[in-house]
Write a protein that holds these residues in place. Structure first.
Motif, PDB file in Angstrom:
ATOM      1  N   HIS A 540       0.640  -1.176   0.122  1.00  0.00           N
ATOM      2  CA  HIS A 540       0.002   0.049   0.007  1.00  0.00           C
ATOM      3  C   HIS A 540       0.601   1.201   0.053  1.00  0.00           C
ATOM      4  O   HIS A 540       0.415   1.990  -0.426  1.00  0.00           O
ATOM      5  N   LEU A 541       1.914   1.137   0.647  1.00  0.00           N
ATOM      6  CA  LEU A 541       2.886   2.147   0.793  1.00  0.00           C
ATOM      7  C   LEU A 541       3.603   2.534  -0.517  1.00  0.00           C
ATOM      8  O   LEU A 541       3.836   3.591  -1.202  1.00  0.00           O
ATOM      9  N   ALA A 583      12.006  16.556  -4.185  1.00  0.00           N
ATOM     10  CA  ALA A 583      10.458  16.295  -3.624  1.00  0.00           C
ATOM     11  C   ALA A 583      10.100  15.020  -3.745  1.00  0.00           C
ATOM     12  O   ALA A 583       9.478  14.380  -2.930  1.00  0.00           O
ATOM     13  N   ALA A 584      10.446  14.267  -4.850  1.00  0.00           N
ATOM     14  CA  ALA A 584      10.106  12.869  -4.832  1.00  0.00           C
ATOM     15  C   ALA A 584      11.005  12.047  -4.120  1.00  0.00           C
ATOM     16  O   ALA A 584      10.203  11.143  -3.271  1.00  0.00           O
ATOM     17  N   ALA A 585      12.375  12.326  -3.865  1.00  0.00           N
ATOM     18  CA  ALA A 585      12.936  11.612  -2.774  1.00  0.00           C
ATOM     19  C   ALA A 585      12.418  11.918  -1.394  1.00  0.00           C
ATOM     20  O   ALA A 585      12.524  10.859  -0.605  1.00  0.00           O
ATOM     21  N   GLY A 586      12.179  12.875  -1.125  1.00  0.00           N
ATOM     22  CA  GLY A 586      11.380  13.197   0.197  1.00  0.00           C
ATOM     23  C   GLY A 586      10.325  12.495   0.706  1.00  0.00           C
ATOM     24  O   GLY A 586      10.195  12.051   1.542  1.00  0.00           O
ATOM     25  N   THR A 587       9.425  12.502  -0.559  1.00  0.00           N
ATOM     26  CA  THR A 587       8.307  11.585  -0.150  1.00  0.00           C
ATOM     27  C   THR A 587       8.200  10.394   0.066  1.00  0.00           C
ATOM     28  O   THR A 587       7.830   9.837   0.607  1.00  0.00           O
ATOM     29  N   ALA A 588       9.101   9.676  -0.907  1.00  0.00           N
ATOM     30  CA  ALA A 588       9.299   8.440  -0.859  1.00  0.00           C
ATOM     31  C   ALA A 588      10.222   7.841   0.413  1.00  0.00           C
ATOM     32  O   ALA A 588       9.880   6.945   1.145  1.00  0.00           O
ATOM     33  N   HIS A 589      10.917   8.601   0.919  1.00  0.00           N
ATOM     34  CA  HIS A 589      11.888   8.634   2.301  1.00  0.00           C
ATOM     35  C   HIS A 589      10.796   8.525   3.276  1.00  0.00           C
ATOM     36  O   HIS A 589      10.765   7.622   3.992  1.00  0.00           O
ATOM     37  N   ASP A 590       9.999   9.531   3.325  1.00  0.00           N
ATOM     38  CA  ASP A 590       9.014   9.687   4.563  1.00  0.00           C
ATOM     39  C   ASP A 590       8.229   8.503   4.749  1.00  0.00           C
ATOM     40  O   ASP A 590       7.482   7.815   5.785  1.00  0.00           O
ATOM     41  N   LEU A 591       7.612   8.122   3.540  1.00  0.00           N
ATOM     42  CA  LEU A 591       6.803   6.889   3.621  1.00  0.00           C
ATOM     43  C   LEU A 591       7.189   5.685   3.687  1.00  0.00           C
ATOM     44  O   LEU A 591       6.569   4.863   4.320  1.00  0.00           O
ATOM     45  N   LEU A 592       8.539   5.399   3.226  1.00  0.00           N
ATOM     46  CA  LEU A 592       9.004   3.869   3.168  1.00  0.00           C
ATOM     47  C   LEU A 592       9.847   3.627   4.302  1.00  0.00           C
ATOM     48  O   LEU A 592      10.145   2.383   4.858  1.00  0.00           O
ATOM     49  N   ALA A 593      10.502   4.874   4.810  1.00  0.00           N
ATOM     50  CA  ALA A 593      11.612   4.488   5.785  1.00  0.00           C
ATOM     51  C   ALA A 593      11.065   3.864   6.991  1.00  0.00           C
ATOM     52  O   ALA A 593      11.629   2.894   7.545  1.00  0.00           O
ATOM     53  N   PRO A 594      10.082   4.152   7.684  1.00  0.00           N
ATOM     54  CA  PRO A 594       9.514   3.652   9.071  1.00  0.00           C
ATOM     55  C   PRO A 594       9.108   1.994   8.548  1.00  0.00           C
ATOM     56  O   PRO A 594       9.540   1.291   9.446  1.00  0.00           O
ATOM     57  N   ALA A 595       8.313   1.800   7.589  1.00  0.00           N
ATOM     58  CA  ALA A 595       8.241   0.726   7.319  1.00  0.00           C
ATOM     59  C   ALA A 595       9.362  -0.435   6.853  1.00  0.00           C
ATOM     60  O   ALA A 595       9.403  -1.501   7.327  1.00  0.00           O
ATOM     61  N   ALA A 596      10.207  -0.058   6.447  1.00  0.00           N
ATOM     62  CA  ALA A 596      11.711  -0.595   6.011  1.00  0.00           C
ATOM     63  C   ALA A 596      12.324  -0.994   7.435  1.00  0.00           C
ATOM     64  O   ALA A 596      12.617  -2.139   7.773  1.00  0.00           O
ATOM     65  N   THR A 597      12.491  -0.152   8.538  1.00  0.00           N
ATOM     66  CA  THR A 597      13.169  -0.364   9.441  1.00  0.00           C
ATOM     67  C   THR A 597      12.135  -1.304  10.251  1.00  0.00           C
ATOM     68  O   THR A 597      12.949  -2.189  10.926  1.00  0.00           O
ATOM     69  N   THR A 598      10.990  -1.266  10.312  1.00  0.00           N
ATOM     70  CA  THR A 598      10.157  -2.223  10.999  1.00  0.00           C
ATOM     71  C   THR A 598      10.306  -3.719  10.542  1.00  0.00           C
ATOM     72  O   THR A 598      10.456  -4.685  11.221  1.00  0.00           O
ATOM     73  N   THR A 599      10.154  -3.775   9.250  1.00  0.00           N
ATOM     74  CA  THR A 599      10.077  -5.028   8.413  1.00  0.00           C
ATOM     75  C   THR A 599      11.257  -5.928   8.525  1.00  0.00           C
ATOM     76  O   THR A 599      11.308  -6.979   8.750  1.00  0.00           O
TER      77      THR A 599
END
Length: 632
Positions: A540-541, A583-599
């Motif tokens: 979904h992310l 802008a694209a990199a910042g948006t992708a980082h904010d969405l994916l970084a927490p999920a990647a760390t948890t997974t």
């Protein structure tokens, strides 16, 4: 040390007398339709006639697991004019040559081999870089190119020996081997060891045959005697591609939809018929009865290129034919009758989409490319499920996977599952695809899976049957560890049972999840609820990332002290402004970084980096403006 270079001489050239000029073009045009042999559809290459012209030989791919090239091998086939095709040997590949006595010299995975009435003899091991194998004139040895060296191999078991450094092996005339080195043609006399520098010719030398050097001048192919002399144009025009064979140099080119060819022998050019309707023609040879055999390639995976995922037919045309029409196809032969039904199904479910049989994976697959944006994941799972049902009914093969994809990387896949013999639908973006819990045979919920200091693994949880009654269900929580059995031996649909236990883990074994029932050969479709929830969140992310930025998630992992998230940039990302890329990199980082760390359950303190690729260009970002990596 190399032998001293000698001046080119007629004694070495085999023939210094100038052959006759090419014959004039025929005054009349004879048109015919090719008759193709009734052979299974597969990729074929290296069409050759026997020395007496009474048989044809070729190499063909044998698929071991469906249409694609995933589990395949090659075999050498012989077709006598008065019989049926027979397999000469398995595991043989091009190049190969046919000796006058009927033996075959070829390359296999083991090296250079000789086949004689079904028996194979290895005459010399050879590395994987072997290319272009040719017979010496007395047929007592072969010459091949291995890396940057021309090698001589006797046809009796013996070690091969280096002849000379070489860029290309371009011909054999008796005992003389011709190579190209530093742009010049050098003759290597295998009997005396003398090297001869052939006089320079205009253009790029591509072959030596019949005592002449064939060169590509850019606007034509030319022939010049190896001992020097006048140059003759043997094939007008540009963009010729050449293949050397004992019968002569086969030249081919495409002029629009027309495939033109020439067989060059010395200064003589014998044009095979021009072909229309084919994707490509990769060989032509003449039989004893005057008929011409053509190797006709069809772009059956519709990718615009010739590869082993395509099919090639062996087709015959009458003697004297100058123009031949081929009925081309762009689907595998065995599925040609289903084309109309597939067209209708695709148009009904994904209007305007294009489709092809894809040869990229281990299992056969039909890919549908939507030219418009695909709907949300649940909706496209429903679309691909309905589409797959119609397609497998049309082609009569349940085992085909059906993939749906759009230009921005949104995907859906209806995948055939072998043991339960049914399909599962996935959806996601890029490489991240996820199914839904209602498609599982068994749902597993792990409440505890821990590895102790002594290496033992504790595993606890529940299993719920969904689609059938399962007996003797077992679960394996670590690779190589003992399986745990359910407390209840039989589990009916909707019932849940617990499992728990401590097992010894082999050194270095990874945590795993395998569920079996009855015996180890029957594996139901199993989803673990926690992992499924994580995968669903990530997809979904990824969907939101591609919607908002055009970046497609392709994976993540720990690299040293970094947690790296890989993304594919949209077409033209390199042309985005600095502000737009940031802008694209910042948006992708904010969405994916927490999920990647948890997974990944990554160690604390890791810095999350994005790695964005478009073609050969790569950018990295820690959430701020991306900077390009150079020198990659």
């Amino acid at each position: 040390m190399r032998p001293a270079l000698a001046l080119a001489a007629c004694a070495l050239a085999a023939a210094c007398a100038r052959p006759a000029a090419p014959p004039a073009a025929p005054a009349t045009t004879t048109t015919a339709t090719a008759t193709c042999l009734d052979l299974p559809g597969t990729y074929r290459t290296s069409l050759r006639a026997s020395p007496d012209g009474q048989a044809l030989y070729w190499v063909e791919r044998v698929s071991r697991y469906g249409y694609t090239a995933g589990f395949s091998t090659h075999r050498l086939v012989r077709w006598p004019l008065t019989g049926e095709p027979v397999t000469i040997g398995e595991g043989l590949a091009a190049p190969f040559r046919v000796l006058d006595d009927g033996r075959i010299v070829a390359l296999s995975a083991d090296g250079v081999v000789v086949w004689d009435r079904g028996e194979q003899a290895l005459v010399s091991p050879a590395g994987p870089t072997v290319d272009h194998l040719e017979l010496l004139g007395d047929q007592r040895g072969v010459v091949y190119l291995a890396g940057e060296w021309a090698m001589l191999q006797p046809l009796a078991r013996a070690l091969s020996r280096r002849l000379s450094a070489a860029e290309d092996l371009i011909g054999v005339d008796g005992a003389v081997v011709y190579v190209r080195r530093d742009g010049r043609v050098v003759g290597l006399d295998t009997a005396t060891g003398v090297e001869t520098l052939v006089p320079a010719v205009e253009g790029v030398p591509v072959a030596v045959h019949g005592g002449v050097v064939i060169a590509d001048r850019g606007d034509a192919l030319t022939a010049t005697p190896v001992g020097g002399g006048a140059t003759t144009v043997v094939a007008e025009g540009d963009a010729w591609r050449t293949i050397y064979s004992p019968e002569g140099v086969f030249a081919r080119r495409e002029v629009g939809a027309r495939h033109e060819h020439a067989r060059l022998t010395g200064l003589t050019s014998r044009p095979p018929p021009a072909v229309t309707g084919a994707f490509a023609v990769y060989g032509a040879t003449t039989l004893a009865d005057g008929r011409i055999a053509l190797l006709v390639v069809h772009d059956t995976d519709r990718d615009g290129e010739s590869s082993i995922a395509d099919e090639a037919d062996v087709c015959l045309v009458p003697p004297g034919t100058t123009e031949v029409a081929i009925t081309g196809r762009d689907v595998p032969r065995r599925h040609a009758a289903a084309t109309a039904a597939i067209d209708a199904a695709v148009a009904r479910h994904v209007p305007g989409a294009i489709w092809s049989f894809d040869g990229a994976d281990d299992l056969p697959r039909l890919q549908v490319i939507s030219l418009t944006r695909l709907p949300a994941p649940d909706a496209r799972r429903a679309v691909v499920t309905a589409l797959a049902a119609e397609i497998v009914a049309a082609i009569g093969d349940d085992a085909y996977d059906v993939e749906l994809v759009d230009a921005e990387g949104r995907r859906a896949l209806s995948e055939w599952q072998g043991w339960p013999r049914r399909r599962v639908a996935f959806a996601g973006v890029g490489v991240g695809l996820v199914a839904t819990a209602d498609q599982a045979d068994v749902l597993v919920t792990l409440s505890r899976r821990e590895r102790a200091a002594d290496g033992k693994v504790t595993c606890e949880g529940t299993m719920t049957a969904r689609t059938a009654t399962f007996r003797d269900l077992t679960i394996r929580c670590v690779d190589g560890g003992a399986p745990l059995r359910l407390a209840d031996r039989e589990l009916a649909p909707g019932e849940t049972a617990a499992f728990a236990g401590v097992v010894d883990a082999p050194p270095g074994a990874e945590l795993a999840l395998e569920v079996h029932h009855t015996d180890d050969h029957e594996t139901p479709i199993v989803f673990e609820t926690g992992e499924l929830a994580i995968q669903t969140t990530v997809t979904h992310l990824a969907e939101e990332v591609v919607d908002r930025t055009g970046l497609v998630l392709s994976g993540w992992g720990v690299e040293g002290e970094l947690l790296v998230i890989d993304l594919a940039g949209p077409t033209g990302f390199s042309g985005f402004s600095h502000v737009a890329r940031a802008a694209a990199a910042g948006t992708a980082h904010d969405l994916l970084a927490p999920a990647a760390t948890t997974t990944l359950d990554a160690p604390a303190g890791l810095v999350v980096w994005l790695r964005i690729s478009e073609g050969d260009r790569v950018w990295t970002s820690d959430g701020g403006p991306p900077f390009e990596i150079t020198g990659r």
